[in-house]
Design an enzyme around this catalytic site. Sequence first.
Site, mmCIF file in Angstrom:
data_model
loop_
_atom_site.group_PDB
_atom_site.id
_atom_site.type_symbol
_atom_site.label_atom_id
_atom_site.label_comp_id
_atom_site.label_asym_id
_atom_site.label_seq_id
_atom_site.Cartn_x
_atom_site.Cartn_y
_atom_site.Cartn_z
ATOM 1 N N LYS A 28 27.457 39.101 35.093
ATOM 2 C CA LYS A 28 27.152 40.439 35.620
ATOM 3 C C LYS A 28 25.922 41.010 34.918
ATOM 4 O O LYS A 28 25.013 41.539 35.542
ATOM 5 C CB LYS A 28 28.373 41.356 35.434
ATOM 6 C CG LYS A 28 29.510 41.024 36.398
ATOM 7 C CD LYS A 28 30.851 41.627 36.008
ATOM 8 C CE LYS A 28 31.938 41.092 36.961
ATOM 9 N NZ LYS A 28 33.295 41.515 36.605
ATOM 10 N N GLN A 72 36.530 45.252 32.757
ATOM 11 C CA GLN A 72 36.932 43.885 33.102
ATOM 12 C C GLN A 72 38.431 43.708 32.884
ATOM 13 O O GLN A 72 38.969 44.073 31.837
ATOM 14 C CB GLN A 72 36.136 42.882 32.247
ATOM 15 C CG GLN A 72 36.345 41.439 32.620
ATOM 16 C CD GLN A 72 35.826 41.076 34.012
ATOM 17 O OE1 GLN A 72 34.834 41.595 34.480
ATOM 18 N NE2 GLN A 72 36.517 40.173 34.669
ATOM 19 N N ASP A 95 34.189 48.777 41.224
ATOM 20 C CA ASP A 95 35.183 47.741 41.537
ATOM 21 C C ASP A 95 36.078 48.162 42.703
ATOM 22 O O ASP A 95 36.809 47.347 43.260
ATOM 23 C CB ASP A 95 36.096 47.510 40.320
ATOM 24 C CG ASP A 95 35.735 46.274 39.521
ATOM 25 O OD1 ASP A 95 35.258 45.306 40.121
ATOM 26 O OD2 ASP A 95 35.963 46.297 38.296
HETATM 27 N N1 GUN Z 1 38.896 40.282 36.698
HETATM 28 C C1 GUN Z 1 38.833 39.320 37.652
HETATM 29 N N2 GUN Z 1 38.096 39.753 38.698
HETATM 30 C C2 GUN Z 1 37.679 40.999 38.398
HETATM 31 C C3 GUN Z 1 36.868 41.955 39.080
HETATM 32 O O1 GUN Z 1 36.383 41.767 40.213
HETATM 33 N N3 GUN Z 1 36.671 43.123 38.421
HETATM 34 C C4 GUN Z 1 37.203 43.379 37.203
HETATM 35 N N4 GUN Z 1 36.966 44.556 36.660
HETATM 36 N N5 GUN Z 1 37.963 42.523 36.551
HETATM 37 C C5 GUN Z 1 38.186 41.334 37.150
#
Ligand code: GUN
Length: 256
Positions: A28, A72, A95
């Site tokens: 990211k 995350q 998200d």
């Molecule tokens: N953990 C696995 N996939 C994701 C996601 O798309 N966003 C976040 N924040 N955590 C994750």
Amino acid sequence: MKEAGKTPGLAVIIVGDNPASRVYVNNKKKTCAEIGMYSEEYALPEETTQDELLELVNTLNKKADIHGILVQLPLPGHIDEKTVLNAILPEKDVDAFHPVNVGKIMIGDFDFLPCTPAGIMELIAESGIELEGKNCVVVGRSNIVGKPMAMLLLHKNATVTICHSKTKNLKEICKTADVLVVAVGRAQMINDEYVKDGAVVIDVGMNRLEDKKLVGDVDFDSVAPHTAAITPVPGGVGPMTIVTLMKNTLTAAKKL
Ligand code: GUN
């Protein structure tokens, strides 16, 4: 936007040292840099308290150069995920995990879509795959992938079945799928016995085998010859998740 004095900014918070999360967060950050977005990373130790995390989220909610906040998942067991996701300002919730955004998706009136399902919808659309009236089977019912995925397919007028660990006759149900989306987190669980000839197979899994090889939830070599289209792991759904995150951050920056 930069020339006008506004660089879209994303803050990513990671708590503890889950190796998979570390890889996602690095990707990211790297993508933000590649496309000229501003990003901040907060790598907090495993023993961070819920209150400390909430305080950081509050600070970022108010920070003018941050338009998107991503915490995350998963979080360590002593932190309540719902409480933390609830604390993110819905306008910065790139998200789309905040209940306000989840509710908006349900009624088809949304600002953000959750990154992985939205990335998958884009792959399907770009591949010219028509969904109207198709049988779509989603294996997995998580809030991150399975549930919103089913909703987005439904919005495109597909007939959607959601399967999970308690589903009976999983093989038979999967075999009815024109489009099969698998997000269960079990390495290579779906083989050719689960897949109808000519199906489209989307593999959301990301599993590390003992020999360190990265594989999906689908046994690619067994399934691929039978499909009209299939996503590989790595390099299939994963990059699309990041693309959507960047799009959501841009949307947030334009609105804020
Ligand atoms: N953990 C696995 N996939 C994701 C996601 O798309 N966003 C976040 N924040 N955590 C994750």
